[in-house]
Structures are given as structure tokens and as C-alpha cells.
Design a protein around this motif. Structure first.
Motif, short mmCIF file in Angstrom:
data_model
loop_
_atom_site.label_atom_id
_atom_site.label_comp_id
_atom_site.label_asym_id
_atom_site.label_seq_id
_atom_site.Cartn_x
_atom_site.Cartn_y
_atom_site.Cartn_z
N UNK A 140 0.86 -1.19 0.00
CA UNK A 140 0.00 0.00 0.00
C UNK A 140 0.89 1.23 0.00
N UNK A 141 0.75 2.03 -1.02
CA UNK A 141 1.45 3.31 -1.12
C UNK A 141 2.95 3.19 -0.87
N UNK A 142 3.58 2.21 -1.48
CA UNK A 142 5.02 2.08 -1.39
C UNK A 142 5.54 1.34 -0.17
N UNK A 143 4.66 0.95 0.72
CA UNK A 143 5.08 0.13 1.87
C UNK A 143 4.44 -1.24 1.74
N UNK A 144 5.08 -2.22 2.31
CA UNK A 144 4.59 -3.60 2.23
C UNK A 144 4.50 -4.20 3.62
N UNK A 145 3.36 -4.78 3.91
CA UNK A 145 3.20 -5.53 5.15
C UNK A 145 3.49 -7.00 4.82
N UNK A 146 4.48 -7.56 5.50
CA UNK A 146 4.84 -8.97 5.38
C UNK A 146 4.23 -9.69 6.57
N UNK A 147 3.46 -10.73 6.30
CA UNK A 147 2.85 -11.52 7.37
C UNK A 147 3.28 -12.97 7.19
N UNK A 148 3.98 -13.50 8.20
CA UNK A 148 4.41 -14.90 8.22
C UNK A 148 3.45 -15.65 9.12
N UNK A 149 2.89 -16.73 8.60
CA UNK A 149 2.02 -17.60 9.41
C UNK A 149 2.70 -18.95 9.52
N UNK A 150 2.90 -19.38 10.75
CA UNK A 150 3.52 -20.68 11.02
C UNK A 150 2.45 -21.62 11.56
N UNK A 151 2.35 -22.78 10.97
CA UNK A 151 1.46 -23.83 11.47
C UNK A 151 2.36 -24.96 11.96
N UNK A 152 2.34 -25.19 13.27
CA UNK A 152 3.23 -26.17 13.90
C UNK A 152 2.51 -27.50 14.09
N UNK A 153 3.26 -28.60 14.16
CA UNK A 153 2.63 -29.90 14.34
C UNK A 153 2.00 -30.09 15.71
N UNK A 154 2.55 -29.42 16.74
CA UNK A 154 2.00 -29.51 18.10
C UNK A 154 2.18 -28.17 18.81
N UNK A 155 1.44 -27.99 19.88
CA UNK A 155 1.59 -26.77 20.69
C UNK A 155 2.97 -26.76 21.36
N UNK A 156 3.47 -27.92 21.75
CA UNK A 156 4.79 -27.99 22.37
C UNK A 156 5.88 -27.48 21.42
N UNK A 157 5.80 -27.86 20.16
CA UNK A 157 6.76 -27.38 19.16
C UNK A 157 6.62 -25.87 18.99
N UNK A 158 5.38 -25.40 18.87
CA UNK A 158 5.15 -23.95 18.74
C UNK A 158 5.78 -23.20 19.91
N UNK A 159 5.51 -23.65 21.12
CA UNK A 159 6.02 -22.96 22.31
C UNK A 159 7.54 -23.00 22.38
N UNK A 160 8.13 -24.12 21.97
CA UNK A 160 9.60 -24.23 21.95
C UNK A 160 10.19 -23.23 20.97
#
Length: 186
Positions: A140-160
Motif C-alpha cells: 500500500x502506497x510504497x510500503x509492504x506488510x509482510x505476514x508470516x504464518x507458522x502452522x506447527x505440528x504440536x503446541x509444544x513445538x510452537x512454544x519451543x
């Protein structure tokens, strides 16, 4: 419960912070600041978003082309970098952190330049399963919003991962290096 972190950096590095019950905010003293958020919308997800003062096509190249990734991703630590940004194309980043060598790798599953890509992510020598990372770029107007979405196999992996490298401090430094590269390319 969902947790949200908002970081804002400016060129002076003057930061103030405040803690709320479910969010951590850091904001800058100038309107030219770039902000970053880290959220955990579900037990298996983490979402990181940051605005860059660059067009989406430039950001897309900087995060998918090996010769550019080498210039910002992990200076002094990135020993090898391969990236073939096409559906089915492989990627691999080999790093040395102190005396420890590690590598992460995967396959691009979706490519839509300069708007989106998705890829799988695994770690050599650390069997935590497969992570899916999707990156969306909105300009938008020369700026870019980068959004990374991570989907982890388990909550334990996500939290680690959230404790090890997907921290506000690490992601802020990570994105600052990318911002610096983008500025040099403009």
C-alpha cells in the motif's frame, strides 16, 4: 488464550514499553517507525507481521532469492543458502551458531509473486515434525506488510520455537537486517 506482541523500532532506537495482561507493546517516539506483531491465534499457530518501506516485489525477492537471503538472513552464521522459489522447489539454510551447526530445509508448496509463498520447514537432527510457513505481502502506497504464518505440528513445538528464536528481540533484529537490505536495494 491468544497472546499478542507489538514491537516498534525507529531510527533513534528510543523505545518505551508497557505490559498488559495479554499483550506486550513497544512503541517508538517518531511517526516513521516500523511496527512488528507476534500473535498466537491458536495452539498450533504463530503469526508475525511487519511493515517495510519497500514495494512488495522487492520484499518478495529479498526473502526468496538465495543471493539476497545470504546478505541479511543470519550474517556471520549462514554457511549455505539454497532457495528454488517454485512449487516443488527445495530450500535449505545451513548455519553455524557458536560451535553448533544446524540446518533447516523444506519445499516450496505455493508461489504467487509478489504476493504470497508457502513452504514446509524441517530441522536436520531435530525431529519435531513439519512446520508450514505461509508468507503474505500486501503493498500500500510504497510500503509492504509482510505476514508470516507458522502452522506447527504440536503446541509444544510452537512454544519451543517461540522461546528459541521466534522472540520479539530476535524477530526485531531479523527484520531490521531485512529492512537494511531493502534500503540498499532501493
Amino acid at each position: 488464550p491468544s497472546r499478542s506482541i507489538l514491537l516498534t523500532n525507529d531510527i533513534t532506537g528510543v523505545l518505551r514499553s508497557a505490559q498488559t495482561s495479554n499483550s506486550f507493546f513497544v512503541w517508538a517516539s517518531t511517526p516513521l517507525a516500523a511496527s512488528m506483531t507476534i500473535t498466537t491465534p491458536s495452539a498450533l499457530e504463530a503469526v508475525v507481521s511487519r511493515e517495510f518501506r519497500a514495494p512488495a516485489a522487492l520484499v518478495f525477492e529479498a526473502v526468496t532469492k538465495a543471493d539476497l537471503i545470504k546478505r541479511w538472513y543470519a550474517p556471520g552464521q549462514l554457511e549455505s543458502c539454497e532457495s528454488d522459489p517454485r512449487v516443488g522447489g527445495a530450500w535449505r539454510f545451513g548455519m553455524k551458531i557458536g560451535d553448533t551447526r544446524m540446518a533447516k530445509y523444506g519445499v516450496y508448496t505455493e508461489i504467487d509473486p509478489p504476493r504470497r509463498f508457502a513452504r514446509t520447514e524441517r530441522y536436520e537432527g531435530w525431529d519435531i515434525g513439519e512446520i508450514l510457513m505461509t508468507v503474505d505481502l500486501v503493498e500500500r502506497e510504497g510500503t509492504t506488510v509482510l505476514t508470516q504464518r507458522f502452522l506447527f505440528p504440536t503446541q509444544e513445538v510452537r512454544d519451543t520455537i517461540l522461546k528459541m528464536g521466534l522472540t520479539p528481540q530476535a524477530m526485531s533484529a531479523f527484520y531490521a537486517r531485512l529492512e537494511s537490505l531493502l534500503g540498499s536495494m532501493a
